[in-house]
Structures are given as structure tokens and as C-alpha cells.
Design an enzyme around this catalytic site. Structure first.
Site, PDB file in Angstrom:
ATOM      1  N   HIS A 213       0.837  -1.199   0.000  1.00 34.12           N
ATOM      2  CA  HIS A 213       0.000   0.000   0.000  1.00 34.12           C
ATOM      3  C   HIS A 213       0.874   1.252   0.000  1.00 34.12           C
ATOM      4  O   HIS A 213       0.620   2.200  -0.752  1.00 34.12           O
ATOM      5  CB  HIS A 213      -0.920   0.005   1.220  1.00 34.12           C
ATOM      6  CG  HIS A 213      -2.178  -0.788   1.023  1.00 34.12           C
ATOM      7  ND1 HIS A 213      -2.234  -1.902   0.235  1.00 34.12           N
ATOM      8  CD2 HIS A 213      -3.431  -0.620   1.533  1.00 34.12           C
ATOM      9  CE1 HIS A 213      -3.465  -2.394   0.256  1.00 34.12           C
ATOM     10  NE2 HIS A 213      -4.217  -1.631   1.033  1.00 34.12           N
ATOM     11  N   HIS A 295       0.701  -2.091   9.138  1.00 34.94           N
ATOM     12  CA  HIS A 295       2.113  -2.392   8.906  1.00 34.94           C
ATOM     13  C   HIS A 295       3.016  -1.906  10.046  1.00 34.94           C
ATOM     14  O   HIS A 295       2.664  -1.046  10.841  1.00 34.94           O
ATOM     15  CB  HIS A 295       2.594  -1.810   7.575  1.00 34.94           C
ATOM     16  CG  HIS A 295       2.026  -2.502   6.381  1.00 34.94           C
ATOM     17  ND1 HIS A 295       2.476  -3.740   5.952  1.00 34.94           N
ATOM     18  CD2 HIS A 295       1.032  -2.145   5.526  1.00 34.94           C
ATOM     19  CE1 HIS A 295       1.789  -4.098   4.887  1.00 34.94           C
ATOM     20  NE2 HIS A 295       0.896  -3.160   4.610  1.00 34.94           N
TER      21      HIS A 295
END
Length: 333
Positions: A213, A295
Site C-alpha cells: 500500500h 504495517h
């Protein structure tokens, strides 16, 4: 609104002799060769470009700090394996993987990047009428960036670099630990990619997962930034700040070249530019949300690093490599 005159090809060197131009650069876009005392490397960004690029690490840093300090984020369990919060305890709507912006915008990010680029390309009169060299080189830069996106996230003679990196750092699909499931596994697929693993209900475990992403959002928005900046600003930081290496070894300053006809006024933005800015702005917001809720620090850093590698090759390396510049050109020139 006043406009600048197109610069003349006054390319006298310090000894009074004319400096030959490369075939890849128009004479009207290159200013006098620079003396060693004020020469910056052609491979480095201008001040304006550096400020724009700095937005990305600052955004990742702010999002990570927020996730660390926010009571809601600290109180919501985060699964490093699934890389998401439990929807029942997610600290924000944007912390849920199924939020509408993630599903229809981020996961389809390259579609939106392509759409914004195409609209800008068609309606930007500064590129000239019809199929001009500027327009062709813009498409070649887009194709080069898209190729990097494909290599990193989609396919690279098999699994993409993200999946190869995960396997190289010790990761694998958890179903490989189940001998019963392994017996029925396709030898051709080998569950070597994250997509194949998830297709059979497995999870990636044990390796380093570059944030796809972060990579996509930075790569796509930067492409739009670099391509639209010449249409938006005539500031000295962009207009005269870029350096190029000429074929004779001299370093010169390059201008954003103006068209004699058909270009909008200085600083005026077309609908295509505004749409590209809208897509870029939403990408920045989703990058901030990714930094805040998804993340690890290192996964986000490597996503940033891999994106910057592709951007440097396409937008900065040509400035110091005349042969590459002859193919890819430079935005606004």
C-alpha cells in the site's frame, strides 16, 4: 496575467565558445552552463522537488507516532499476520481493511493513477496539439513507472518482488507446515505467492513484507506530481532549478519550455490537472491512514524505499544520463 519569454539559446561557456547541445534537449530549454561553484548534481532534486518528496517520510512518521500515542490505537489489538485490526475493536473506520476507500480506491490504486494521468495527458494543452514528442515521452515515463509497479507487486518472471522478498527473508505460507495440505498442493503454484496462499485459506508468516500500500500510494501520487508540476507552477525552484548533464560533459540549467500557442496562463490549472490533484490528495490521505493503522515501521520504510528507487530511475537519472533523457525526456521540457 504576464508570461515569461521563451529563453534564448545563449549557451556560451566560460571561455566564450558556444556549448553544443545534446540532440535530446531543445535549445530553448537550456540556459547557460554552470560554473563549478554553483553546480548541483543533476541526479539530485530541486528544492521544490525535495520538499514534495519529504512529505512522504514525514507522513509515514506522523502516522506511526499517532498509532503509538493514540489510546484508541494502543487499546486495539493488531495482527501482524493479517496486517489488520479486528473490525469489532478497530480504532477507526479507516483501520478496517474493508473500508470503502481501501476497497475501491487503494486496492485499485493503479487504475485511478492511470485514469488521472490519461485525463491530464489529453487535456493538458501545454504538451502541444496532437501526438507531440512531449506527449509521447510522458507516456513512456508512465510506462516505465507502471513496469516498476508490475515488477514489485504483480509479476516478475513468476512471483513479484514483494513475494520474493518475503520468501527470501524466511517467510512461507502456513499451509506448507500441514503435510496433509501439502500432499494436495499444485506443484506448479507451490503456494509461492501471497495471492495463491490466501486463495487456499492460508496466511503469509515468518518473513519481511514490504508494504504494498505504501509503495503504490507513493509511486502513483509522485508520478502525478512530477507530471503535473510544470503545468501548475513557474516558480524558480522548478523552472530553472533542474540540472542536466550535456553530451560534452557540462552541466546546465534547464527550463520548463513554454509553447507559443495553446498554453494556459501562468499558474492556471486545467480540469485534467485538478482531477490529478484530487487523486493525489486522496492518495496522501490514505497513505496517512496506512501509516497510522497498518504495517510495522520497517515494512512502511521499505515500501517508501522501493517506490523512491523507481521514481529516481525515471525522473532523476535521465537528467544525468543523456541517452536515457533522449528516450524518457523530462516533464515540461
Amino acid at each position: 496575467m504576464s508570461t515569461r519569454r521563451k529563453p534564448t539559446s545563449n549557451l556560451a561557456s566560460t571561455n566564450g565558445q558556444p556549448t553544443p547541445l545534446t540532440a535530446s534537449m531543445p535549445a530553448s530549454s537550456i540556459r547557460n552552463p554552470l560554473t563549478p561553484s554553483n553546480t548541483r548534481s543533476p541526479f539530485l532534486p530541486t528544492r521544490l522537488e525535495a520538499q514534495l518528496l519529504a512529505i512522504y517520510p514525514v507522513t509515514l512518521l506522523l502516522g506511526s507516532i499517532f498509532s503509538t500515542l493514540s489510546p484508541a490505537s494502543r487499546g486495539a489489538p493488531y495482527s501482524a499476520v493479517s496486517q489488520s485490526h479486528d473490525p469489532a475493536t478497530a480504532p477507526s473506520y479507516f483501520a478496517q481493511k474493508k473500508n470503502v476507500f481501501n476497497v475501491y480506491f487503494v486496492k485499485k490504486g493503479w487504475f485511478w493513477t492511470t485514469l488521472a494521468f490519461a485525463i491530464f495527458l489529453v487535456f493538458n494543452s501545454g504538451l502541444g496539439p496532437g501526438l507531440t514528442k512531449k506527449r509521447i515521452r510522458s507516456v513512456l515515463r508512465y510506462a516505465a513507472i507502471t513496469t516498476w509497479w508490475v515488477i514489485v507487486t504483480q509479476w516478475f518472471f513468476g512471483p513479484p518482488l514483494i513475494d520474493r522478498g518475503f520468501r527470501f527473508t524466511g517467510g512461507q505460507c502456513e499451509v506448507l507446515r500441514d503435510p496433509v495440505k501439502v500432499e494436495g498442493m499444485s506443484e506448479a503454484r507451490e503456494y509461492f505467492t501471497a495471492q495463491a496462499c490466501k486463495a487456499v485459506g492460508g496466511q503469509w508468516k515468518g518473513g519481511h513484507d514490504i508494504s504494498g500500500h505504501v509503495f503504490l500510494l507513493i509511486l502513483g501520487s509522485s508520478l502525478l506530481w512530477f507530471e503535473t508540476l510544470p503545468a501548475m507552477t513557474r516558480t524558480e525552484g522548478l523552472r530553472d532549478g533542474r540540472r542536466v548533464l550535456l553530451a560534452d560533459g557540462k552541466v546546465a540549467s534547464v527550463n520548463v519550455e513554454r509553447e507559443d500557442e495553446g498554453e494556459t496562463g501562468e499558474g492556471e490549472m486545467t480540469g485534467g490537472t485538478k482531477f490529478a490533484l484530487g487523486v493525489t490528495s486522496l492518495m496522501w490521505w490514505m497513505l496517512l491512514m496506512t501509516a497510522a493503522y497498518f504495517h510495522t515501521w520497517f515494512e512502511k520504510f521499505t515500501g517508501l524505499l522501493v517506490a523512491f528507487i523507481g521514481l529516481w530511475v525515471v525522473y532523476f537519472a535521465p537528467r544525468g544520463i543523456p541517452g536515457l533523457r533522449a528516450v524518457l525526456g523530462m516533464p515540461g521540457v
